[in-house]
Scaffold this active site. Sequence first.
Site, PDB file in Angstrom:
ATOM      1  N   GLN A 284       1.954  -6.393  -3.028  1.00 38.83           N
ATOM      2  CA  GLN A 284       2.357  -6.424  -1.837  1.00 38.83           C
ATOM      3  C   GLN A 284       3.686  -5.629  -1.649  1.00 38.83           C
ATOM      4  O   GLN A 284       3.854  -4.489  -2.364  1.00 38.83           O
ATOM      5  CB  GLN A 284       2.525  -7.934  -1.310  1.00 38.83           C
ATOM      6  CG  GLN A 284       1.339  -8.546  -1.175  1.00 38.83           C
ATOM      7  CD  GLN A 284       0.840  -9.102  -2.466  1.00 38.83           C
ATOM      8  OE1 GLN A 284       1.250  -9.577  -3.187  1.00 38.83           O
ATOM      9  NE2 GLN A 284      -0.444  -8.724  -2.570  1.00 38.83           N
TER      10      GLN A 284
ATOM     11  N   LYS B 267       1.774   1.994  -5.006  1.00 38.26           N
ATOM     12  CA  LYS B 267       2.187   1.476  -6.117  1.00 38.26           C
ATOM     13  C   LYS B 267       1.290   1.676  -7.460  1.00 38.26           C
ATOM     14  O   LYS B 267       1.999   1.896  -8.433  1.00 38.26           O
ATOM     15  CB  LYS B 267       2.588   0.103  -6.209  1.00 38.26           C
ATOM     16  CG  LYS B 267       3.619  -0.396  -5.191  1.00 38.26           C
ATOM     17  CD  LYS B 267       3.446  -1.920  -4.821  1.00 38.26           C
ATOM     18  CE  LYS B 267       2.156  -2.347  -4.503  1.00 38.26           C
ATOM     19  NZ  LYS B 267       1.991  -2.021  -2.903  1.00 38.26           N
TER      20      LYS B 267
ATOM     21  N   ASP C 259       0.907  -0.947   0.063  1.00 40.90           N
ATOM     22  CA  ASP C 259      -0.180  -0.018   0.247  1.00 40.90           C
ATOM     23  C   ASP C 259       0.828   1.626  -0.094  1.00 40.90           C
ATOM     24  O   ASP C 259       0.468   2.499   0.536  1.00 40.90           O
ATOM     25  CB  ASP C 259      -1.157  -0.069   1.184  1.00 40.90           C
ATOM     26  CG  ASP C 259      -1.847  -1.168   1.274  1.00 40.90           C
ATOM     27  OD1 ASP C 259      -2.170  -1.652   0.231  1.00 40.90           O
ATOM     28  OD2 ASP C 259      -2.036  -1.717   2.287  1.00 40.90           O
TER      29      ASP C 259
ATOM     30  N   GLY D  83      -4.643  -4.265  -3.656  1.00 40.70           N
ATOM     31  CA  GLY D  83      -5.498  -3.286  -4.071  1.00 40.70           C
ATOM     32  C   GLY D  83      -4.721  -2.117  -4.228  1.00 40.70           C
ATOM     33  O   GLY D  83      -4.152  -1.442  -3.600  1.00 40.70           O
ATOM     34  N   HIS D  84      -4.859  -1.971  -5.696  1.00 41.05           N
ATOM     35  CA  HIS D  84      -4.013  -0.852  -6.319  1.00 41.05           C
ATOM     36  C   HIS D  84      -4.849   0.302  -6.577  1.00 41.05           C
ATOM     37  O   HIS D  84      -5.796   0.223  -7.658  1.00 41.05           O
ATOM     38  CB  HIS D  84      -3.087  -1.077  -7.413  1.00 41.05           C
ATOM     39  CG  HIS D  84      -2.043  -2.468  -6.948  1.00 41.05           C
ATOM     40  ND1 HIS D  84      -1.170  -2.892  -7.798  1.00 41.05           N
ATOM     41  CD2 HIS D  84      -1.946  -2.967  -5.913  1.00 41.05           C
ATOM     42  CE1 HIS D  84      -0.492  -3.578  -7.281  1.00 41.05           C
ATOM     43  NE2 HIS D  84      -0.668  -3.669  -5.923  1.00 41.05           N
TER      44      HIS D  84
END
Length: 425
Positions: free
Chosen positions: A225, A17, A14, A41-42
């Site tokens: 990650q 990215k 988080d 979750g991007h």
Amino acid sequence: MAERVVVVGAQWGDEGKGKVIDILSEKADYVVRYQGGNNAGHTVVVGEDELILHLIPSGILHKGKVCVIGNGVVIDPEALKAEITYLESKGIKINNNLRISDCAHLIFPYHKVLDKLREEKFSRTKIGTTGRGIGPCYTDKFSRNGIRIADLLNKRVFREKLEANIEEKNAIFRKVYKYKTFSFKKIFRQYSDFAEEIKPYVCNCSLLLNQAIKEGKKILFEGAQGTLLDIDHGTYPFVTSSNSTAGGACVGTGIGPNKIDKTIGIVKAYTTRVGEGPFPTEFSEKLMNKIRSIGKEFGATTGRPRRCGWFDAVIVRHAVCINGLDTIVVTKLDVLDMMPSLKICVGYSYKGKLYDNFPSDIEVLWKAKPVYEELPGWQQSTKGIKEFSALPKNAHVYLKRLEQLVGAKIEIVSIGSERTQTLFV
Ligand code: GDP
Ligand code: IMO
Ligand code: MG
């Protein structure tokens, strides 16, 4: 942009990215995910719209890019279909801009249930997973009974493998977890339908990328990650089940290490982590609530509140080393705007010993006291700043010190989630 660039998270995920990949994607021809699954979750903010990608590379938001899901990724068909529908609802067409490796492994419903049951029932080392079945799917991959996309496309092979898996898993569910069993028929039917839907996207990822390399195409490898969640180099066992570090880009796509030209690490100006595990620089409650609220630190996948803490130079130095980072990008500097002073962890102290390198001993990580340096804050808003040089003096001092401590140059500084809030150094 260098020809082939790997972008990784240099903390516990988080780091931002998604935002950085979105910006770098503009100059890329291919954007490739190489590990993890829909545990990621991007977030990408485009004007008024906030898009969150879990499985499909963030480059999909740009027209004309080929987005590849590599062999190192684990795919939950339900999540993939939902993501395609979600993107189409946002006006993004998915056709030959998406390719999926025929060697990627599949997540099955029993993986997701196992993930949750392991956390609930045998919770001596509760990890706080995302519950997406990631760990159990990789477990099957490495115990050599996983099911790959290529298996799915061969009905006979798929039937055999699924039968064997369901027989074994059902015995475990019954005997160990006292949980209901899974129906072979139902899963076979569901996944056979899925096979038809994804057939047009399936490719040999290694051939595709090696051909692209020959043609001189620009390839961006999108890590999911972060380094400290890497199965080998992270805070084991409080990690994810894949190699989220730069080396993963080679094994997770089928290209040689000599084809990588550059590695970039994404670093938050402070530190966050979701889930359980040691976090030496974690804030006390008051500061935690303040930074969580300013930085909107809630998980993009599970919505869980993120734990927040001071910048930890020990872990980022570790990330520079493990990934061979050429440069770093510092995100969320704006979140620290109003802080009167800022601490940076330069080492850990435990039982009279000073650790300035990342310790593998989990006990040291749990119990060590951070050794801090303190710098003055800048106490003014940076959000509207257009040039790196225009950042307040104390922000420059803070960033310079981060560079010195971690041993990598800063390439970009991010001062907001929008594309325009990006300063190139
Ligand atoms: P990722 O998993 O590394 O892609 O990061 P996430 O998307 O899970 O979390 C990063 C969050 O920070 C997202 O909500 C982004 O929109 C937001 N973000 C990214 N860069 C900045 C920044 O420079 N400032 C602020 N305030 N938010 C940012
Ligand atoms: P992105 O790509 C932050 C964490 C989980 C848990 C541990 C293991 O958005 O940075 P898993 O479901 O992978 O078995 O969970 O890893 N985790 C993440 N934390 N960002 C992520 O992805 C994460 N993906 C997994 O919270 O602690
Ligand atoms: Mg995220």
